[in-house]
Design a protein around this motif. Structure first.
Motif, PDB file in Angstrom:
ATOM      1  N   ASP A 126       0.825  -1.209   0.000  1.00 12.37           N
ATOM      2  CA  ASP A 126       0.000   0.000   0.000  1.00 12.37           C
ATOM      3  C   ASP A 126       0.852   1.249   0.000  1.00 12.37           C
ATOM      4  N   VAL A 127       0.278   2.292  -0.588  1.00 15.19           N
ATOM      5  CA  VAL A 127       0.876   3.625  -0.586  1.00 15.19           C
ATOM      6  C   VAL A 127       0.072   4.439   0.416  1.00 15.19           C
ATOM      7  N   CYS A 128       0.696   4.762   1.539  1.00 14.43           N
ATOM      8  CA  CYS A 128      -0.022   5.397   2.648  1.00 14.43           C
ATOM      9  C   CYS A 128       0.401   6.856   2.795  1.00 14.43           C
ATOM     10  N   PHE A 129      -0.591   7.728   2.900  1.00 11.00           N
ATOM     11  CA  PHE A 129      -0.338   9.157   3.064  1.00 11.00           C
ATOM     12  C   PHE A 129      -0.567   9.560   4.524  1.00 11.00           C
ATOM     13  N   TYR A 130       0.339  10.398   5.028  1.00  8.84           N
ATOM     14  CA  TYR A 130       0.275  10.881   6.402  1.00  8.84           C
ATOM     15  C   TYR A 130       0.155  12.393   6.409  1.00  8.84           C
ATOM     16  N   ASN A 131      -0.629  12.914   7.358  1.00 11.90           N
ATOM     17  CA  ASN A 131      -0.699  14.369   7.472  1.00 11.90           C
ATOM     18  C   ASN A 131       0.541  14.894   8.183  1.00 11.90           C
TER      19      ASN A 131
END
Length: 219
Positions: A78-83
């Protein structure tokens, strides 16, 4: 799509992941558009990064993925985005159901898609879907970063460490990858004789939730 180029399902999957990651990063707008250039993949134009450090990270990850594929231990990626507070807010998931390491293309009569035409059509349709993913998901918060997560067994991760010393794999803590109230957005199912995977996005709470987690450094 030539049979010489795609001689095995692992190669098909690795190229799909590579193209997808570049498309996702462009579509989700966490980098300036100027670091991407248009190239043709599966007979459609896609945006590909020309930024060396970013490409090194993507290529290093995919090299590790290929080694895990050879051991038949890849569960999903998975490609996970974080704030900006280090909280996971969105991810694109590639769930692997089946990958045959070799395609026997010698006997075309036994293949439903001997020239991989249908597979190419599926890959092309998925790339086109990614280009409009910004219409399916809410915008990411300002200042987001991302990580690529490889889901495999603990034994496998230890086994390939000696082969990935130049690009070490770092175990992720579950608390750093959990999304808040995730909504699943189906993107595409790809299935052929030797390759089967499910692709979807998970969208979490993108509001300012800095008070819920302690910020942690991201690579």
């Amino acid at each position: 799509m030539s049979k010489e180029k795609f001689s095995d399902s692992a190669s098909v999957l690795i190229e799909l992941l590579e193209v997808s990651i570049h498309c996702i990063l462009y579509a989700r707008k966490i980098y300036p558009e100027g670091i991407f250039e248009l190239k043709k993949k599966y007979n459609v134009p896609v945006h590909v990064s020309i930024y060396p450090e970013l490409n090194s990270y993507i290529n290093g990850t995919l090299n590790a993925v290929k080694k895990i594929l050879l051991l038949k231990k890849l569960c999903k990626l998975d490609v996970c985005f974080y704030n900006k507070f280090g909280v996971a807010v969105e991810r694109f998931v590639f769930k692997i159901h089946n990958v045959e390491l070799e395609m026997d293309l010698s006997d075309f009569s036994n293949l439903r898609d001997p020239y991989l035409v249908k597979l190419e059509q599926m890959l092309r349709a998925f790339c086109l879907k990614l280009t409009v993913s910004d219409t399916l998901l809410n915008p990411l918060p300002f200042g987001c970063t991302f990580q690529i997560h490889i889901h495999t067994t603990e034994t496998c991760s230890i086994e390939i460490q000696k082969d990935t010393e130049e690009f070490p794999l770092i175990p992720s803590e579950n608390k750093n990858t959990l999304l808040i109230s995730p909504v699943v957005v189906p993107l595409r199912s790809i299935e052929c004789e030797h390759l089967k995977l499910e692709i979807y996005a998970e969208e979490g709470n993108k509001e300012d939730n800095s008070n819920l987690f302690t910020p942690s450094p991201l690579i």
